[in-house]
Design a protein around this motif. Sequence first.
Motif, PDB file in Angstrom:
ATOM      1  N   ARG A 138      28.887  42.439  48.782  1.00 50.88           N
ATOM      2  CA  ARG A 138      28.381  41.863  47.526  1.00 50.88           C
ATOM      3  C   ARG A 138      29.257  42.326  46.345  1.00 50.88           C
ATOM      4  O   ARG A 138      29.683  41.521  45.519  1.00 50.88           O
ATOM      5  CB  ARG A 138      26.931  42.278  47.312  1.00 50.88           C
ATOM      6  N   ARG A 139      29.522  43.639  46.309  1.00 53.74           N
ATOM      7  CA  ARG A 139      30.335  44.169  45.209  1.00 53.74           C
ATOM      8  C   ARG A 139      31.762  43.598  45.250  1.00 53.74           C
ATOM      9  O   ARG A 139      32.324  43.215  44.228  1.00 53.74           O
ATOM     10  CB  ARG A 139      30.383  45.699  45.286  1.00 53.74           C
ATOM     11  N   ALA A 140      32.339  43.527  46.443  1.00 55.84           N
ATOM     12  CA  ALA A 140      33.703  42.996  46.581  1.00 55.84           C
ATOM     13  C   ALA A 140      33.776  41.536  46.143  1.00 55.84           C
ATOM     14  O   ALA A 140      34.752  41.104  45.513  1.00 55.84           O
ATOM     15  CB  ALA A 140      34.168  43.154  48.028  1.00 55.84           C
ATOM     16  N   VAL A 141      32.750  40.773  46.480  1.00 55.07           N
ATOM     17  CA  VAL A 141      32.707  39.356  46.078  1.00 55.07           C
ATOM     18  C   VAL A 141      32.683  39.238  44.559  1.00 55.07           C
ATOM     19  O   VAL A 141      33.407  38.437  43.962  1.00 55.07           O
ATOM     20  CB  VAL A 141      31.481  38.656  46.708  1.00 55.07           C
ATOM     21  N   TYR A 142      31.857  40.048  43.916  1.00 54.22           N
ATOM     22  CA  TYR A 142      31.777  39.992  42.457  1.00 54.22           C
ATOM     23  C   TYR A 142      33.120  40.395  41.816  1.00 54.22           C
ATOM     24  O   TYR A 142      33.581  39.765  40.846  1.00 54.22           O
ATOM     25  CB  TYR A 142      30.652  40.910  41.956  1.00 54.22           C
ATOM     26  N   GLU A 143      33.740  41.428  42.341  1.00 51.43           N
ATOM     27  CA  GLU A 143      35.020  41.877  41.767  1.00 51.43           C
ATOM     28  C   GLU A 143      36.095  40.808  41.926  1.00 51.43           C
ATOM     29  O   GLU A 143      36.843  40.514  41.000  1.00 51.43           O
ATOM     30  CB  GLU A 143      35.460  43.183  42.455  1.00 51.43           C
ATOM     31  N   ARG A 144      36.185  40.232  43.111  1.00 49.81           N
ATOM     32  CA  ARG A 144      37.180  39.193  43.362  1.00 49.81           C
ATOM     33  C   ARG A 144      36.901  37.953  42.505  1.00 49.81           C
ATOM     34  O   ARG A 144      37.813  37.330  41.981  1.00 49.81           O
ATOM     35  CB  ARG A 144      37.162  38.845  44.855  1.00 49.81           C
ATOM     36  N   ALA A 189      35.391  37.808  39.576  1.00 55.65           N
ATOM     37  CA  ALA A 189      35.733  38.052  38.161  1.00 55.65           C
ATOM     38  C   ALA A 189      37.208  37.756  37.913  1.00 55.65           C
ATOM     39  O   ALA A 189      37.581  37.086  36.939  1.00 55.65           O
ATOM     40  CB  ALA A 189      35.407  39.495  37.788  1.00 55.65           C
ATOM     41  N   LYS A 190      38.051  38.235  38.787  1.00 54.83           N
ATOM     42  CA  LYS A 190      39.486  38.009  38.646  1.00 54.83           C
ATOM     43  C   LYS A 190      39.823  36.522  38.830  1.00 54.83           C
ATOM     44  O   LYS A 190      40.649  35.950  38.103  1.00 54.83           O
ATOM     45  CB  LYS A 190      40.242  38.862  39.655  1.00 54.83           C
ATOM     46  N   ALA A 191      39.170  35.890  39.806  1.00 59.03           N
ATOM     47  CA  ALA A 191      39.431  34.464  40.068  1.00 59.03           C
ATOM     48  C   ALA A 191      39.041  33.601  38.873  1.00 59.03           C
ATOM     49  O   ALA A 191      39.746  32.643  38.509  1.00 59.03           O
ATOM     50  CB  ALA A 191      38.672  34.018  41.313  1.00 59.03           C
ATOM     51  N   ILE A 192      37.924  33.924  38.237  1.00 56.20           N
ATOM     52  CA  ILE A 192      37.488  33.165  37.051  1.00 56.20           C
ATOM     53  C   ILE A 192      38.516  33.314  35.931  1.00 56.20           C
ATOM     54  O   ILE A 192      38.905  32.331  35.286  1.00 56.20           O
ATOM     55  CB  ILE A 192      36.088  33.645  36.588  1.00 56.20           C
ATOM     56  N   ILE A 212      35.774  35.210  23.706  1.00 57.83           N
ATOM     57  CA  ILE A 212      36.217  35.076  25.100  1.00 57.83           C
ATOM     58  C   ILE A 212      35.008  35.123  26.035  1.00 57.83           C
ATOM     59  O   ILE A 212      34.910  34.342  26.994  1.00 57.83           O
ATOM     60  CB  ILE A 212      37.237  36.181  25.455  1.00 57.83           C
ATOM     61  N   GLU A 213      34.070  36.005  25.712  1.00 57.94           N
ATOM     62  CA  GLU A 213      32.848  36.097  26.522  1.00 57.94           C
ATOM     63  C   GLU A 213      32.086  34.776  26.497  1.00 57.94           C
ATOM     64  O   GLU A 213      31.603  34.292  27.527  1.00 57.94           O
ATOM     65  CB  GLU A 213      31.977  37.231  25.973  1.00 57.94           C
ATOM     66  N   THR A 214      32.011  34.170  25.308  1.00 57.68           N
ATOM     67  CA  THR A 214      31.325  32.876  25.173  1.00 57.68           C
ATOM     68  C   THR A 214      32.034  31.801  25.980  1.00 57.68           C
ATOM     69  O   THR A 214      31.401  30.990  26.662  1.00 57.68           O
ATOM     70  CB  THR A 214      31.269  32.463  23.683  1.00 57.68           C
ATOM     71  N   ARG A 215      33.367  31.784  25.898  1.00 59.03           N
ATOM     72  CA  ARG A 215      34.140  30.777  26.635  1.00 59.03           C
ATOM     73  C   ARG A 215      33.949  30.951  28.141  1.00 59.03           C
ATOM     74  O   ARG A 215      33.824  29.968  28.882  1.00 59.03           O
ATOM     75  CB  ARG A 215      35.621  30.878  26.283  1.00 59.03           C
ATOM     76  N   VAL A 216      33.914  32.221  28.594  1.00 60.10           N
ATOM     77  CA  VAL A 216      33.705  32.477  30.024  1.00 60.10           C
ATOM     78  C   VAL A 216      32.324  31.994  30.438  1.00 60.10           C
ATOM     79  O   VAL A 216      32.153  31.330  31.470  1.00 60.10           O
ATOM     80  CB  VAL A 216      33.887  33.979  30.330  1.00 60.10           C
ATOM     81  N   ARG A 217      31.345  32.328  29.615  1.00 60.97           N
ATOM     82  CA  ARG A 217      29.961  31.945  29.945  1.00 60.97           C
ATOM     83  C   ARG A 217      29.830  30.419  29.989  1.00 60.97           C
ATOM     84  O   ARG A 217      29.238  29.866  30.931  1.00 60.97           O
ATOM     85  CB  ARG A 217      29.011  32.543  28.898  1.00 60.97           C
ATOM     86  N   ASN A 218      30.385  29.745  28.988  1.00 62.22           N
ATOM     87  CA  ASN A 218      30.307  28.282  28.966  1.00 62.22           C
ATOM     88  C   ASN A 218      31.062  27.664  30.142  1.00 62.22           C
ATOM     89  O   ASN A 218      30.651  26.648  30.707  1.00 62.22           O
ATOM     90  CB  ASN A 218      30.880  27.737  27.656  1.00 62.22           C
ATOM     91  N   SER A 270      32.586  44.083  37.021  1.00 66.70           N
ATOM     92  CA  SER A 270      33.765  43.908  36.164  1.00 66.70           C
ATOM     93  C   SER A 270      33.755  42.475  35.645  1.00 66.70           C
ATOM     94  O   SER A 270      33.771  41.525  36.430  1.00 66.70           O
ATOM     95  CB  SER A 270      35.050  44.161  36.982  1.00 66.70           C
ATOM     96  N   GLN A 271      33.691  42.327  34.325  1.00 71.35           N
ATOM     97  CA  GLN A 271      33.496  41.006  33.737  1.00 71.35           C
ATOM     98  C   GLN A 271      34.823  40.247  33.561  1.00 71.35           C
ATOM     99  O   GLN A 271      35.835  40.852  33.192  1.00 71.35           O
ATOM    100  CB  GLN A 271      32.826  41.150  32.361  1.00 71.35           C
ATOM    101  N   PRO A 272      34.824  38.917  33.806  1.00 68.51           N
ATOM    102  CA  PRO A 272      36.051  38.124  33.607  1.00 68.51           C
ATOM    103  C   PRO A 272      36.560  38.186  32.166  1.00 68.51           C
ATOM    104  O   PRO A 272      37.762  38.201  31.922  1.00 68.51           O
ATOM    105  CB  PRO A 272      35.628  36.698  33.966  1.00 68.51           C
ATOM    106  N   ASP A 273      35.633  38.212  31.203  1.00 67.51           N
ATOM    107  CA  ASP A 273      36.058  38.238  29.792  1.00 67.51           C
ATOM    108  C   ASP A 273      36.793  39.531  29.466  1.00 67.51           C
ATOM    109  O   ASP A 273      37.695  39.552  28.627  1.00 67.51           O
ATOM    110  CB  ASP A 273      34.862  38.044  28.857  1.00 67.51           C
ATOM    111  N   THR A 274      36.434  40.627  30.142  1.00 64.62           N
ATOM    112  CA  THR A 274      37.135  41.897  29.907  1.00 64.62           C
ATOM    113  C   THR A 274      38.584  41.798  30.365  1.00 64.62           C
ATOM    114  O   THR A 274      39.503  42.262  29.684  1.00 64.62           O
ATOM    115  CB  THR A 274      36.433  43.039  30.661  1.00 64.62           C
ATOM    116  N   ILE A 275      38.790  41.158  31.506  1.00 63.52           N
ATOM    117  CA  ILE A 275      40.151  40.992  32.032  1.00 63.52           C
ATOM    118  C   ILE A 275      40.985  40.156  31.058  1.00 63.52           C
ATOM    119  O   ILE A 275      42.123  40.510  30.717  1.00 63.52           O
ATOM    120  CB  ILE A 275      40.112  40.321  33.424  1.00 63.52           C
TER     121      ILE A 275
END
Length: 1611
Positions: free
Chosen positions: A1284-1290, A1292-1295, A1345-1351, A1461-1466
């Motif tokens: 589950r954790r690995a899926v979320y981490e991967r 985030a980067k993919a997004i 960026i967080e808003t754009r990711v969420r949308n 790990s959030q996509p917007d942070t990356i």
Amino acid sequence: MQSTLGDLEDTFPTPGTPSQSQSKSESSQSKENEAIANQEFFQLLKRLGLESHYPRKMGMGDFCTICKASLQDGQPSQDKELPFYFLQKLLTVDYRVRYLTCWDDSNPGLAPVPQTKTQEDQQSDSAEKFFDDSEEAFPEPEIMDSHVHPMDLQMAIFHCADDFLRQTLATKLAFCQLALPLLVPNPSTSRIEFPLYALSQIQRSWKEVDKSGKQAQTKGYNNKLIFQAQTPIVSFVRIGSSASSSKSQLLNALLSKRKHDTFFHRNCRGSTRERLLMEGLVEIAWYCPGGSPDDSFERCVAFCNLHGDARDHGAQLQFLQEISAVNVALLSDWKQMDNRGKKLLEDLWQSQRPFVCLLTEKEKVLAGKDSKKIKIGIKNKNEAELVDQLTKTIGNLLGGSNPHFSLETCVEKARQHGFIVDADQPACVTAKAKAKELVELLKKEKLSEVKSRLLPLQGKLWYQWCQKDKELTRLQEKGNKSIEHHRSQIEKEKKAIRQKQLDKAFPLNPLMNLFLGFLQDKPADIKKYFLQWMKVLMDELSCGCLEELRRDYQKLWSLMLTGKKKKQEKTGVDNNLPNQLDTISDEINDSSIGLEHLLREAGQIYEALELKNSTNDNFVKLPEIAADLMVSGFPMELMDGDASYLPLRWVGAIFDSLIERLGDKRVFVLSVLGIQSTGKSTLLNAMFGLQFNVSAGRCTRGAFMQLIPVGEELQQDLGFDFVLVVDTEGLRAIEMANKQSLNHDNELATFVIGVGNMTVINIFGENPSEMQDVLQIAVQAFLRMKQVNLSPSCLFVHQNVGEATAKEQNMEGRRRFQEKLDEMTVVAAQQEFCDISSFSDVIGFDVNTHIHYFAHLWEGNPPMAPPNPTYCQNVQQLKSKILQAAKKQSQRSILRLSSLKDRIGDLWNALLNENFVFSFKNSLEIAAYRNLESAFSQWAWRLRSHILDVQMRLDNKIQNRNLQNVTIKDLEGLVKDTSDAIEKEMEKYFREDRDRETLVQWKSSTELKLKELKQSLLHETKKKCENLIELQKEQKKLDARKLEYEDELLRRSRELAVRLKGKSLSERELKDNFTLVWNEWIAEVSRAARPLQRVDIDAEIEDVLLEHFKEPGFPERIRSFPKGRGFSFDPQKYIMKKKYLGFIPDRRNLSNADVINFKHITDDIIECVMANIAKKEEEKRDYSNNFFHEILNEVQKGVNSVPSNATCAFTREYSIDLSLYLCKIAAERFKAMHEAFQKANDPVVYLMSKREDFLRCFRISCQGATSVTTFTAFLCDKIEPALRRAVYERTAKAIAEDMRDKLPDFQGNRANLEVCILRYLAEQENFDYFEQYLRSPKQFFQSYIETRVRNYCLDGSRRLRGFLDDSLNLHLQNILSAVSSSTQAFEDRKDREDKVCLWLDEFCRELSEVINLPRSDLKGIEDQEVTDIEFLSSAMTEALNDLRERLMEELAGADLSSFPSQPDTILAEHFSGCWEQCPFCGAVCTNTMWNHDGDHQLVFHRPEGLMGWRKYGTDELVIDICSSRVASDISFRVRDSEWIPYKRYRDAGPPYSTWKILPDSSMQAYWKWFVSHFRTQLEALCNGKFQGRGEIPEAWQRITKEEALSELQKR
């Protein structure tokens, strides 16, 4: 080629089969002769390589294109090269082109050189034999005359040339003082052509003198097109053959005392006996008197010369008799004359026109009775005496009332004779009729009023508009109005002037309507004819009027000079004369109207309508018309010389049309600069065959550009496709005197030197004062270029220098010139405030190779002097030097048309400002750097993305306890392949990008930045790994204890399982047996474990703060600090001014820059502390009071970051309040962290959390090999949380990667992202968002960026579900692969003993980088017996499929909050870049690189009031924008009392000096719309009012959101 030859053979009829009859009719004989002549002509064309150009297929492209012959001044080596060498030499107005031949050793026809005889043969020769005159001693005539006759070459080219090239050839021949074809027999039809159009552009000047009195008096000065000049015509013919006398040679002696070969004759170099195209040709030349007493004739006289025996050319002779004022015949063998000759002579004698007969066989003849019929014997006569006698005779005969004809009036007679007139072609007739129609419209107006009435867009209104536009760069505060009010007022006035122009111009008057309509509708050839006739007719229109005005000016000037003398003698004088002179001078200017004024009007129509956003298709096509004209070879106005203004939109549109027409070609720009009337345009015309005006009557005004193509064979070699030549009006022009001449000259010089790759600086002679003038202007311009990082080159041309000052003999002159340049450099450097003392420090200059000395232009005294061949040679040498230098030019400086358009705009916009260097914006560099930023962003992303992958793999390995140490070397090895690939791509980018020459200046720094980024990311990864390893070490003791408990429990449960093995127990019985063991063990652990100690974090805060601050009453202050209280930065409370001269200044006088800087430091402190707390939470650490010390140290570090020499500092209150705020926030989070840690590490709590796992292990031990299903279920339960954790981490980067690839916001650089943020703010129209953006730009950036990711992920398209499913499938595929490989490895082991531990070892090793699955967590099942490994594999596959279904169902409802790990942070980390804020307006630097080179800069500055700035002592908010203020005369205050002009803001030192703020004359609509739209909210936020000087201009209130968004789109 074969079809061309076939056409030629059809054109030239082949001779028929000879008749058997001995007698032939004259007509058949004539046809046969004609056919033979045709064949000979065809062979001549083939020999010259011109067959593909006949008939009339050779155009101006063949003449003006820069070809290989342009690079060297050589000689043709074969006949096929002759035509192009002829054109190149004629281009440079070298009259020796008339003698061009090809003497090649390979030619079979060269006369053989006699072989040296042996001594014996020599002795046998005798004197008699030596002088023996037998015919056998002579070679055959065909062999002797084997090379092409020079006149055959000229006429062959003439027959192949189209009308426009013929016209150019005739103009160049006339400049060379060579005779021109008047009647031309067509070699393929024998019809005679009268090339009026070809002769219609020849301009000649002469001065007539009346010698009848004691003193010669000037009757008049003429400067006109010669085909319109009414002159007497003197015709020369030859009857019979004359071996002793040459008619052409005699004519040359009449025309030129230097005996210049105006007419080609038998004794000219290259002449042969055989000539093909001369027979029947009539040539014409004009004698133009110079107003000198020794002129041969008092008036302009035309001389016609019929080549060949007049008896064979009756039509030509008859025509000449009709138009001639005097007929001159060269007569030989009168007694042997046939009847045709006698009849011809009788006609001449009986004619009413005077007749001069030159008898070649007579020495003396008796004078006749008729004074108009004169015989002169010329045998054995002294040539000088003969010429004098003939000159006197013709002069006397012309003294009477003889007919005068112009070529224009001869046309009708030519038509009557059946001659073909080139001007009668339908295209030419149509064009001329339209041109006449237009000129008739001009004639209806008074000439000096034509411009104001028919060309209303230029003139006073245009001049006023230009002045207003320049005022935008010199803004002032007027009364109680701000800079922006002044700006708005100017814009309003500009619009009003434009409207007045449009009201006067539209609907279009008939002149412009017809002119533009004709150019738009007609084919290219008709347009060329039309423009040429327009030029001719307009010159004719203004010529007479201008001559009269000049005479009036001369009279007044003479009176004024006389008046000065009288004034000295104290006598009366008219004081109004200077005003009258000015009036006439203005009238001369108003009356000077040419084609360029009509094209200028077209440009003004386009500019005016473009500003009005007109979409009229007809006017949109105007630039296309201008571009077509440029491609056709017409010069186009670049800078309006009358208004000293460059119409940027019009010029830019022309360049856009050129790009559309030609492609974005590479262009070498050559400009020329020099004092007025020093031969600049003549030089360019001679060098490239250009059409710039060279008349002394109306010199080039402003700057004109003309496009010259480069031959395909040279394009690759030279590195460009076209040469763009820029010709300028002369410096120090008389008509510019007292009209800000110096400033105008400096602007012009700066512009042409800046736009040119090379500038030819033209100096006439070596007059010290003239040299000083031009050098001072040029050196200052070059110095400005150096300061803005442009590097043009230059060549100096000294014209009119005597032969004695040749290069080898002029070393002293060069030394003096170098000294003068250095002297001018020092003067210019002082004016430009820089420290340079040598010209060679400004540009690469070599005094030995960059100075060219030119001979006098004329070989004698004009108007009859031919050009000096040495001058022509100098021209060719200079041309070769320019092209060779161009070839060596850095590709960085060779611009494409699109880049040249930008460069012109940059130069002009900078010139509009008073400080060129300060105002220059290099758009090309900016665009190249922005592209580099985007490329860097791509490379950085690839590197960051790869290192994120590496980090995820390493994290898994560390957590799986497979990695205990990480070094930089290890990490570099892991990223080497990706890093090397990026470096190769970067190398290729700098090597192959179209802007590579511009980019090279940033190559090393970009490579360094990428290396720094790589090292930074690697060190960050290493640090994270080390922290994780350290954390594991800290947990080691706890983990060891846990492991002891687990092992003991497992031992006891296994012992029980062994006892129960084989017994058939129910599930209930299994649980009961396990519970007994469990309870017993938990009781033992509870008794043995020490109780955990709780830490009082609130008390520890108090202790740490008291120790740090040591303030009285501080404990109470800590306790009373509210928990939820935020931190609001109050400048008055938190910033103090340092003592100045012993006084503490008023805090209200804080500068805007200081406030911005201190707020920026505060934001950084808070952000850093919050990041550290989050990191500790993520690492699941236990609390330590060192954490509070870290916070206090971070605050102190920020306070200490203010430079010691700064005028302000943080107050003590600031440190206390910020520390309290941060510690209170941290305390709550540390408490939660401490509690979580204690729970996780309490043995009892820990064991209780594992109860179900132990139960399952017990069940497996009891069941033995039959428990595979339970085993797989247990293993999958262990895999599930890690997966589950690995899926979320991967995911985030993919997004982040997907958004970067697909969303425009993230595809470019930071500047592009900033524009997207501004667009979002305007579209949302939410003031709270704007407030956050203005106050905390970095936080809003992250929020956006967080808003754009969420949308992007949660917009209803199930995109997030797709990303998660993809990641899940990828990881499950890896796990299944591990199952398969582990099974295979297990089967391959011999020592497996059917225990599953070997399988588990391999399985965990395969997944060590994929998921967090420590092998130690699987100890409870490692003793599982496995009798069927394939069954285990299939059971695992089935269990994993169940796990997939379970997780997919769970993930279907997931949102972004689940992600560790959030996509917007990356994305935010990647685009972080530079966060420095403008010290005036607070806008953020938009550079993508955080530690970038060079100055901070951004796209949109904004009103300073948005940062809360008010006018001193009032509540009036400042609405001025800093990019407007830097173009104004106002100042700002620094260091309490020092005032610095905005124009010199860098003088204020850091942070001001680290910013590049350029004047911006654009609309700047975005922030103006924002201020007027949110006025009320802004007044409340900034605690001020938009009133007084801060009143919002009315123009701002009219700006719509759509206009604001449109401006964003353009940037």
